[in-house]
Design a protein around this motif. Structure first.
Motif, PDB file in Angstrom:
ATOM      1  N   ILE A 132       4.665  -3.645   0.805  1.00 32.59           N
ATOM      2  CA  ILE A 132       3.291  -3.726   1.282  1.00 32.59           C
ATOM      3  C   ILE A 132       3.084  -2.659   2.345  1.00 32.59           C
ATOM      4  CG2 ILE A 132       1.562  -5.145   2.454  1.00 32.59           C
ATOM      5  CD1 ILE A 132       2.884  -7.610   1.338  1.00 32.59           C
ATOM      6  N   GLY A 133       2.057  -1.852   2.181  1.00 29.63           N
ATOM      7  CA  GLY A 133       1.778  -0.795   3.143  1.00 29.63           C
ATOM      8  C   GLY A 133       0.440  -0.151   2.856  1.00 29.63           C
ATOM      9  N   LEU A 134       0.133   0.891   3.601  1.00 29.41           N
ATOM     10  CA  LEU A 134      -1.156   1.574   3.496  1.00 29.41           C
ATOM     11  C   LEU A 134      -0.995   2.951   2.876  1.00 29.41           C
ATOM     12  CD1 LEU A 134      -2.405   0.840   7.143  1.00 29.41           C
ATOM     13  CD2 LEU A 134      -2.727  -0.582   5.106  1.00 29.41           C
ATOM     14  N   VAL A 135      -1.920   3.298   1.977  1.00 24.00           N
ATOM     15  CA  VAL A 135      -1.996   4.653   1.425  1.00 24.00           C
ATOM     16  C   VAL A 135      -3.463   5.070   1.383  1.00 24.00           C
ATOM     17  CG1 VAL A 135       0.104   4.460   0.027  1.00 24.00           C
ATOM     18  CG2 VAL A 135      -2.110   3.788  -0.962  1.00 24.00           C
ATOM     19  N   GLY A 136      -3.689   6.343   1.215  1.00 21.23           N
ATOM     20  CA  GLY A 136      -5.046   6.833   1.033  1.00 21.23           C
ATOM     21  C   GLY A 136      -5.394   6.894  -0.440  1.00 21.23           C
ATOM     22  N   THR A 137      -6.669   7.095  -0.725  1.00 24.35           N
ATOM     23  CA  THR A 137      -7.096   7.272  -2.125  1.00 24.35           C
ATOM     24  C   THR A 137      -7.027   8.757  -2.444  1.00 24.35           C
ATOM     25  OG1 THR A 137      -9.394   7.357  -1.382  1.00 24.35           O
ATOM     26  CG2 THR A 137      -8.566   5.225  -2.130  1.00 24.35           C
ATOM     27  N   ASP A 138      -5.819   9.301  -2.320  1.00 25.27           N
ATOM     28  CA  ASP A 138      -5.618  10.736  -2.494  1.00 25.27           C
ATOM     29  C   ASP A 138      -4.418  10.997  -3.387  1.00 25.27           C
ATOM     30  OD1 ASP A 138      -3.572   9.976  -0.771  1.00 25.27           O
ATOM     31  OD2 ASP A 138      -4.452  10.926   0.994  1.00 25.27           O
ATOM     32  N   GLU A 139      -4.135  12.269  -3.581  1.00 23.94           N
ATOM     33  CA  GLU A 139      -3.040  12.662  -4.477  1.00 23.94           C
ATOM     34  C   GLU A 139      -1.701  12.123  -3.996  1.00 23.94           C
ATOM     35  OE1 GLU A 139       0.454  15.145  -5.158  1.00 23.94           O
ATOM     36  OE2 GLU A 139      -0.815  15.287  -3.362  1.00 23.94           O
ATOM     37  N   ALA A 140      -1.458  12.166  -2.686  1.00 23.10           N
ATOM     38  CA  ALA A 140      -0.193  11.681  -2.134  1.00 23.10           C
ATOM     39  C   ALA A 140      -0.047  10.175  -2.343  1.00 23.10           C
ATOM     40  CB  ALA A 140      -0.100  12.032  -0.652  1.00 23.10           C
ATOM     41  N   GLY A 141      -1.143   9.436  -2.181  1.00 25.80           N
ATOM     42  CA  GLY A 141      -1.113   8.003  -2.425  1.00 25.80           C
ATOM     43  C   GLY A 141      -0.804   7.680  -3.873  1.00 25.80           C
ATOM     44  N   GLY A 142      -1.369   8.468  -4.772  1.00 26.14           N
ATOM     45  CA  GLY A 142      -1.069   8.304  -6.193  1.00 26.14           C
ATOM     46  C   GLY A 142       0.390   8.569  -6.496  1.00 26.14           C
ATOM     47  N   SER A 143       0.968   9.559  -5.819  1.00 26.70           N
ATOM     48  CA  SER A 143       2.389   9.874  -6.005  1.00 26.70           C
ATOM     49  C   SER A 143       3.267   8.721  -5.545  1.00 26.70           C
ATOM     50  CB  SER A 143       2.758  11.150  -5.241  1.00 26.70           C
ATOM     51  OG  SER A 143       2.143  12.278  -5.822  1.00 26.70           O
ATOM     52  N   ILE A 144       2.894   8.103  -4.418  1.00 25.63           N
ATOM     53  CA  ILE A 144       3.671   6.964  -3.925  1.00 25.63           C
ATOM     54  C   ILE A 144       3.632   5.809  -4.917  1.00 25.63           C
ATOM     55  CG2 ILE A 144       3.671   5.123  -2.190  1.00 25.63           C
ATOM     56  CD1 ILE A 144       2.990   7.244  -0.101  1.00 25.63           C
ATOM     57  N   SER A 145       2.455   5.514  -5.443  1.00 28.23           N
ATOM     58  CA  SER A 145       2.326   4.425  -6.420  1.00 28.23           C
ATOM     59  C   SER A 145       3.172   4.703  -7.661  1.00 28.23           C
ATOM     60  CB  SER A 145       0.860   4.237  -6.811  1.00 28.23           C
ATOM     61  OG  SER A 145       0.096   3.821  -5.702  1.00 28.23           O
ATOM     62  N   ARG A 146       3.111   5.945  -8.142  1.00 24.70           N
ATOM     63  CA  ARG A 146       3.883   6.311  -9.337  1.00 24.70           C
ATOM     64  C   ARG A 146       5.385   6.233  -9.082  1.00 24.70           C
ATOM     65  NH1 ARG A 146       6.197  10.921 -10.261  1.00 24.70           N
ATOM     66  NH2 ARG A 146       4.947  12.013  -8.680  1.00 24.70           N
ATOM     67  N   LEU A 147       5.823   6.782  -7.945  1.00 20.05           N
ATOM     68  CA  LEU A 147       7.253   6.784  -7.632  1.00 20.05           C
ATOM     69  C   LEU A 147       7.774   5.371  -7.410  1.00 20.05           C
ATOM     70  CD1 LEU A 147       7.394   9.839  -5.192  1.00 20.05           C
ATOM     71  CD2 LEU A 147       8.403   9.718  -7.482  1.00 20.05           C
ATOM     72  N   ALA A 148       6.949   4.518  -6.809  1.00 24.30           N
ATOM     73  CA  ALA A 148       7.356   3.129  -6.597  1.00 24.30           C
ATOM     74  C   ALA A 148       7.552   2.410  -7.924  1.00 24.30           C
ATOM     75  CB  ALA A 148       6.320   2.402  -5.751  1.00 24.30           C
ATOM     76  N   THR A 149       6.631   2.628  -8.846  1.00 29.49           N
ATOM     77  CA  THR A 149       6.748   2.018 -10.178  1.00 29.49           C
ATOM     78  C   THR A 149       7.987   2.515 -10.893  1.00 29.49           C
ATOM     79  OG1 THR A 149       4.341   1.791 -10.375  1.00 29.49           O
ATOM     80  CG2 THR A 149       5.612   1.730 -12.415  1.00 29.49           C
ATOM     81  N   GLU A 150       8.222   3.816 -10.826  1.00 32.03           N
ATOM     82  CA  GLU A 150       9.394   4.411 -11.482  1.00 32.03           C
ATOM     83  C   GLU A 150      10.695   3.877 -10.888  1.00 32.03           C
ATOM     84  OE1 GLU A 150       8.890   8.591 -11.019  1.00 32.03           O
ATOM     85  OE2 GLU A 150       7.327   8.748 -12.563  1.00 32.03           O
ATOM     86  N   PRO A 186      -4.802   3.651  11.023  1.00 35.37           N
ATOM     87  CA  PRO A 186      -5.665   2.866  10.134  1.00 35.37           C
ATOM     88  C   PRO A 186      -6.774   2.136  10.886  1.00 35.37           C
ATOM     89  CG  PRO A 186      -3.610   1.707  10.534  1.00 35.37           C
ATOM     90  CD  PRO A 186      -3.466   3.053  11.176  1.00 35.37           C
ATOM     91  N   GLU A 187      -7.799   1.733  10.137  1.00 36.18           N
ATOM     92  CA  GLU A 187      -8.927   0.976  10.691  1.00 36.18           C
ATOM     93  C   GLU A 187      -8.618  -0.525  10.681  1.00 36.18           C
ATOM     94  OE1 GLU A 187     -11.614   2.366  12.021  1.00 36.18           O
ATOM     95  OE2 GLU A 187     -10.773   4.347  11.570  1.00 36.18           O
ATOM     96  N   PRO A 188      -9.283  -1.319  11.567  1.00 33.51           N
ATOM     97  CA  PRO A 188      -9.037  -2.772  11.631  1.00 33.51           C
ATOM     98  C   PRO A 188      -9.218  -3.489  10.293  1.00 33.51           C
ATOM     99  CG  PRO A 188     -10.270  -2.053  13.556  1.00 33.51           C
ATOM    100  CD  PRO A 188     -10.186  -0.867  12.646  1.00 33.51           C
ATOM    101  N   ALA A 189     -10.219  -3.108   9.523  1.00 34.36           N
ATOM    102  CA  ALA A 189     -10.470  -3.781   8.240  1.00 34.36           C
ATOM    103  C   ALA A 189      -9.296  -3.602   7.287  1.00 34.36           C
ATOM    104  CB  ALA A 189     -11.756  -3.243   7.613  1.00 34.36           C
ATOM    105  N   THR A 190      -8.671  -2.431   7.341  1.00 31.81           N
ATOM    106  CA  THR A 190      -7.507  -2.169   6.497  1.00 31.81           C
ATOM    107  C   THR A 190      -6.336  -3.039   6.914  1.00 31.81           C
ATOM    108  OG1 THR A 190      -8.260   0.130   6.373  1.00 31.81           O
ATOM    109  CG2 THR A 190      -6.062  -0.327   5.566  1.00 31.81           C
ATOM    110  N   LEU A 191      -6.184  -3.226   8.218  1.00 31.29           N
ATOM    111  CA  LEU A 191      -5.107  -4.072   8.726  1.00 31.29           C
ATOM    112  C   LEU A 191      -5.328  -5.538   8.360  1.00 31.29           C
ATOM    113  CD1 LEU A 191      -4.629  -2.459  12.261  1.00 31.29           C
ATOM    114  CD2 LEU A 191      -3.189  -2.151  10.238  1.00 31.29           C
ATOM    115  N   ASP A 192      -6.595  -5.956   8.282  1.00 33.59           N
ATOM    116  CA  ASP A 192      -6.913  -7.322   7.841  1.00 33.59           C
ATOM    117  C   ASP A 192      -6.386  -7.537   6.420  1.00 33.59           C
ATOM    118  OD1 ASP A 192      -8.209  -7.820  10.226  1.00 33.59           O
ATOM    119  OD2 ASP A 192     -10.225  -7.478   9.413  1.00 33.59           O
TER     120      ASP A 192
END
Length: 313
Positions: free
Chosen positions: A71-89, A126-132
């Protein structure tokens, strides 16, 4: 030390929460100095992305045969997509909060002839809403896991670490923390905190003797209501402090090539061992062996169960 309990490790369930980041490497050759400034010119020949921070802890848990939820925070960007892909792999169950307003934490390293020449960091609090949203996901996942790992790189994901520790204590789930900074009161009530030598000095000041370290470590452990405090000391090995006293293990005799992510490997090994009920001393010894292996590898790396058991691949 007894044989590595591989069957039990395969049943371990570790929840990893913290600062997720992408470690990006650009490898190249250096053949000249720039005419624009006295810096080397790197001709990039290869690029590689690896999971970093809390994501690397989860990756190491899986490499050891355990089950890891991240569980963690990522952006809606290319790097965030890479993290999701690498985690799945990697076989990690990723439960990531995507924040459109903030970029994914990214560390870009430029290497020439296997030597790091430059590191560029991209990060934003990060913003408070994201931490919620993060808190909600932790609450939902806790009951399905044996251990909670909090990986703090001071990027903001663990701004509310006290509430996570309280949730885990209420659920009866042990909490292992890789700390940051000099204010350890925020980790009060955790089961284990694992500062490295420099971090421990930040928290309690410099020590000149082992007895002085023991006195300060035990005082800190009691003040924070910890079951155990483990100080990782690089070439000096590791020292564990519990109510039963002090226990030490010397560093493994390996050539040190790169310490990047070594703390992640140590934490993942400790968590996996504690998830299956291994005593603190045994968990420390396996973690020490894992740390000795990983520093012999380039960049953010993992240690497999076979390597840890001393079995040739």
């Amino acid at each position: 030390m007894n044989a590595l309990p591989l069957d039990a490790m395969a049943r371990s369930r570790v929840l990893v929460v913290g600062d997720v980041m992408l470690d990006r490497y650009w490898f190249g050759e250096v053949e000249r100095i720039s005419p624009e400034a006295p810096v080397p010119v790197v001709r990039v020949a290869r690029r590689e992305d690896r999971l970093g921070g809390a994501a690397n802890v989860a990756r190491n848990v899986v490499a050891l045969g355990g089950h890891a939820t991240l569980i963690g925070l990522v952006g809606t960007d290319e790097a965030g997509g890479s993290i999701s892909r690498l985690a799945t792999e990697a076989g990690i169950q990723a439960d990531l909060v995507a924040d459109a307003e903030n970029p994914t934490t990214l560390k870009l390293r430029v290497l020439g002839r296997q030597q790091q020449l430059l590191r560029v960091d991209f990060e934003q609090a990060p913003e408070p809403a994201t931490l919620d949203d993060l808190d909600t996901r932790v609450a939902q996942q806790l009951a399905q896991h044996d251990v909670l790992v909090l990986s703090d790189y001071a990027k903001g994901a663990l701004s509310r670490v006290q509430s996570m520790i309280a949730m885990a204590r209420k659920a009866g789930v042990p909490v292992l923390v890789d700390p940051k900074g000099d204010d350890y009161t925020r980790y009060r009530g955790a089961t284990l905190v694992t500062p490295n030598r420099a971090e421990m000095q930040e928290a309690v000041g410099r020590w000149t003797t082992e007895s002085q370290l023991t006195e300060r470590a035990q005082k800190l452990r009691e003040e924070l209501d910890l079951e155990a405090l483990l100080v990782t000391r690089s070439e000096q090995g590791m020292t564990l402090f519990t109510a039963a006293g002090r226990s030490h293990v010397d560093a493994q005799a390996h050539e040190v090539f790169d310490v990047s992510g070594a703390g992640d490997t140590v934490l993942a090994t400790l968590a996996t061992m504690r998830a299956i009920g291994q005593p603190w001393n045994d968990a420390m010894r396996w973690a020490n062996r894992a740390g000795g292996i990983v520093v012999g590898k380039l960049g953010t790396s993992i240690v497999t169960a076979a390597e840890l058991a001393g079995v040739s691949q």
